[in-house]
Scaffold this motif. Structure first.
Motif, PDB file in Angstrom:
ATOM      1  N   VAL A  80       8.285  12.635  87.090  1.00  0.00           N
ATOM      2  CA  VAL A  80       9.406  12.446  86.158  1.00  0.00           C
ATOM      3  C   VAL A  80       8.998  11.561  84.990  1.00  0.00           C
ATOM      4  O   VAL A  80       9.305  11.860  83.831  1.00  0.00           O
ATOM      5  CB  VAL A  80      10.629  11.844  86.885  1.00  0.00           C
ATOM      6  N   THR A  81       8.312  10.480  85.272  1.00  0.00           N
ATOM      7  CA  THR A  81       7.893   9.565  84.208  1.00  0.00           C
ATOM      8  C   THR A  81       6.962  10.276  83.222  1.00  0.00           C
ATOM      9  O   THR A  81       7.145  10.195  82.005  1.00  0.00           O
ATOM     10  CB  THR A  81       7.205   8.326  84.811  1.00  0.00           C
ATOM     11  N   ASN A  82       5.993  10.990  83.756  1.00  0.00           N
ATOM     12  CA  ASN A  82       5.080  11.771  82.925  1.00  0.00           C
ATOM     13  C   ASN A  82       5.848  12.812  82.109  1.00  0.00           C
ATOM     14  O   ASN A  82       5.641  12.957  80.910  1.00  0.00           O
ATOM     15  CB  ASN A  82       4.038  12.455  83.822  1.00  0.00           C
ATOM     16  N   ASN A  83       6.740  13.528  82.773  1.00  0.00           N
ATOM     17  CA  ASN A  83       7.473  14.602  82.102  1.00  0.00           C
ATOM     18  C   ASN A  83       8.390  14.087  81.001  1.00  0.00           C
ATOM     19  O   ASN A  83       8.541  14.735  79.967  1.00  0.00           O
ATOM     20  CB  ASN A  83       8.267  15.421  83.121  1.00  0.00           C
ATOM     21  N   TYR A  84       9.005  12.922  81.208  1.00  0.00           N
ATOM     22  CA  TYR A  84       9.850  12.361  80.150  1.00  0.00           C
ATOM     23  C   TYR A  84       9.023  12.134  78.886  1.00  0.00           C
ATOM     24  O   TYR A  84       9.418  12.544  77.793  1.00  0.00           O
ATOM     25  CB  TYR A  84      10.516  11.046  80.572  1.00  0.00           C
ATOM     26  N   LEU A  85       7.886  11.477  79.046  1.00  0.00           N
ATOM     27  CA  LEU A  85       7.070  11.148  77.878  1.00  0.00           C
ATOM     28  C   LEU A  85       6.631  12.397  77.123  1.00  0.00           C
ATOM     29  O   LEU A  85       6.735  12.465  75.890  1.00  0.00           O
ATOM     30  CB  LEU A  85       5.864  10.310  78.309  1.00  0.00           C
ATOM     31  N   ILE A  86       6.155  13.396  77.853  1.00  0.00           N
ATOM     32  CA  ILE A  86       5.687  14.622  77.197  1.00  0.00           C
ATOM     33  C   ILE A  86       6.860  15.405  76.606  1.00  0.00           C
ATOM     34  O   ILE A  86       6.777  15.890  75.469  1.00  0.00           O
ATOM     35  CB  ILE A  86       4.871  15.489  78.170  1.00  0.00           C
ATOM     36  N   ASN A  87       7.952  15.522  77.345  1.00  0.00           N
ATOM     37  CA  ASN A  87       9.102  16.274  76.828  1.00  0.00           C
ATOM     38  C   ASN A  87       9.731  15.593  75.616  1.00  0.00           C
ATOM     39  O   ASN A  87      10.171  16.258  74.685  1.00  0.00           O
ATOM     40  CB  ASN A  87      10.146  16.490  77.927  1.00  0.00           C
ATOM     41  N   ARG A  88       9.765  14.282  75.621  1.00  0.00           N
ATOM     42  CA  ARG A  88      10.330  13.550  74.488  1.00  0.00           C
ATOM     43  C   ARG A  88       9.544  13.853  73.217  1.00  0.00           C
ATOM     44  O   ARG A  88      10.113  14.140  72.171  1.00  0.00           O
ATOM     45  CB  ARG A  88      10.313  12.048  74.762  1.00  0.00           C
ATOM     46  N   VAL A  89       8.224  13.805  73.313  1.00  0.00           N
ATOM     47  CA  VAL A  89       7.365  13.965  72.135  1.00  0.00           C
ATOM     48  C   VAL A  89       7.143  15.429  71.778  1.00  0.00           C
ATOM     49  O   VAL A  89       7.261  15.817  70.613  1.00  0.00           O
ATOM     50  CB  VAL A  89       6.006  13.252  72.362  1.00  0.00           C
ATOM     51  N   TRP A  90       6.830  16.260  72.756  1.00  0.00           N
ATOM     52  CA  TRP A  90       6.348  17.618  72.482  1.00  0.00           C
ATOM     53  C   TRP A  90       7.441  18.675  72.595  1.00  0.00           C
ATOM     54  O   TRP A  90       7.624  19.470  71.669  1.00  0.00           O
ATOM     55  CB  TRP A  90       5.199  17.930  73.445  1.00  0.00           C
ATOM     56  N   THR A  91       8.165  18.700  73.696  1.00  0.00           N
ATOM     57  CA  THR A  91       9.115  19.781  73.937  1.00  0.00           C
ATOM     58  C   THR A  91      10.359  19.663  73.064  1.00  0.00           C
ATOM     59  O   THR A  91      10.752  20.612  72.398  1.00  0.00           O
ATOM     60  CB  THR A  91       9.534  19.807  75.421  1.00  0.00           C
ATOM     61  N   PHE A  92      10.980  18.484  73.098  1.00  0.00           N
ATOM     62  CA  PHE A  92      12.248  18.306  72.387  1.00  0.00           C
ATOM     63  C   PHE A  92      12.099  17.535  71.082  1.00  0.00           C
ATOM     64  O   PHE A  92      13.059  17.387  70.333  1.00  0.00           O
ATOM     65  CB  PHE A  92      13.272  17.631  73.310  1.00  0.00           C
ATOM     66  N   GLU A  93      10.901  17.010  70.808  1.00  0.00           N
ATOM     67  CA  GLU A  93      10.587  16.300  69.569  1.00  0.00           C
ATOM     68  C   GLU A  93      11.664  15.280  69.210  1.00  0.00           C
ATOM     69  O   GLU A  93      12.169  15.231  68.091  1.00  0.00           O
ATOM     70  CB  GLU A  93      10.350  17.296  68.433  1.00  0.00           C
ATOM     71  N   SER A  94      11.998  14.458  70.175  1.00  0.00           N
ATOM     72  CA  SER A  94      13.070  13.483  69.990  1.00  0.00           C
ATOM     73  C   SER A  94      12.641  12.365  69.051  1.00  0.00           C
ATOM     74  O   SER A  94      11.527  11.845  69.144  1.00  0.00           O
ATOM     75  CB  SER A  94      13.465  12.880  71.339  1.00  0.00           C
ATOM     76  N   THR A  95      13.548  12.009  68.163  1.00  0.00           N
ATOM     77  CA  THR A  95      13.342  10.863  67.283  1.00  0.00           C
ATOM     78  C   THR A  95      14.387   9.786  67.566  1.00  0.00           C
ATOM     79  O   THR A  95      14.559   8.861  66.773  1.00  0.00           O
ATOM     80  CB  THR A  95      13.428  11.293  65.802  1.00  0.00           C
ATOM     81  N   ASN A  96      15.057   9.908  68.689  1.00  0.00           N
ATOM     82  CA  ASN A  96      16.070   8.944  69.097  1.00  0.00           C
ATOM     83  C   ASN A  96      15.419   7.574  69.265  1.00  0.00           C
ATOM     84  O   ASN A  96      14.492   7.403  70.040  1.00  0.00           O
ATOM     85  CB  ASN A  96      16.701   9.407  70.425  1.00  0.00           C
ATOM     86  N   THR A  97      15.898   6.596  68.504  1.00  0.00           N
ATOM     87  CA  THR A  97      15.327   5.251  68.592  1.00  0.00           C
ATOM     88  C   THR A  97      15.788   4.516  69.848  1.00  0.00           C
ATOM     89  O   THR A  97      15.213   3.502  70.216  1.00  0.00           O
ATOM     90  CB  THR A  97      15.689   4.425  67.341  1.00  0.00           C
ATOM     91  N   HIS A  98      16.819   5.023  70.477  1.00  0.00           N
ATOM     92  CA  HIS A  98      17.339   4.431  71.709  1.00  0.00           C
ATOM     93  C   HIS A  98      16.674   5.101  72.913  1.00  0.00           C
ATOM     94  O   HIS A  98      17.317   5.727  73.744  1.00  0.00           O
ATOM     95  CB  HIS A  98      18.867   4.568  71.777  1.00  0.00           C
TER      96      HIS A  98
END
Length: 126
Positions: A48-66
């Motif tokens: 889960v920890t690994n997947n959050y980091l990759i999904n945040r950056v690559w899959t969903f391209e999140s720019t959420n500062t929170h």
């Protein structure tokens, strides 16, 4: 078409997560001799920890500062997924004439994939 590539990225990330999950679960269960359900939770948490980091950056391209709030949402979705994952393993492994633990885990991962993608797309990273 964007949805197709997002699902593909989520799936590729999930395969890496599955390798981490299976590897850590196997190590904890078979070598360290931890209870199989606790070993499952450890493998799942590392993935889960690994997947959050990759999904945040690559899959969903999140720019959420929170990011802490975002990670908390991802964690809630994942914990619900862990509950589903454990329940499905229990059903297949304990209830269905002792289906092999890892076969049951594989089925659980496939089912929980659908839950995780939809919940993260609609809740965590929307």
């Amino acid at each position: 078409m964007d949805l197709f590539f997002r699902i593909l990225k989520f799936g590729l990330t999930g395969f890496l997560g599955m390798a981490i999950d299976f590897g850590a679960t196997w190590l904890c269960k078979e070598k360290i001799k931890i209870n199989k359900y606790i070993a499952n939770a450890i493998g799942f948490t590392l993935a889960v920890t690994n997947n959050y980091l990759i999904n945040r950056v690559w899959t969903f391209e999140s720019t959420n500062t929170h990011w802490a709030t975002e990670f908390s949402k991802f964690l809630v979705v994942s914990l619900i997924g862990l509950g589903l994952n454990t329940f499905i393993i229990y059903l297949f492994h304990q209830r269905k004439n002792g289906t092999n633990f890892y076969v049951a885990k594989f089925f659980a991962i496939v089912i929980v994939f659908v839950w995780n993608f939809l919940a993260n797309m609609l809740f965590t990273f929307r």
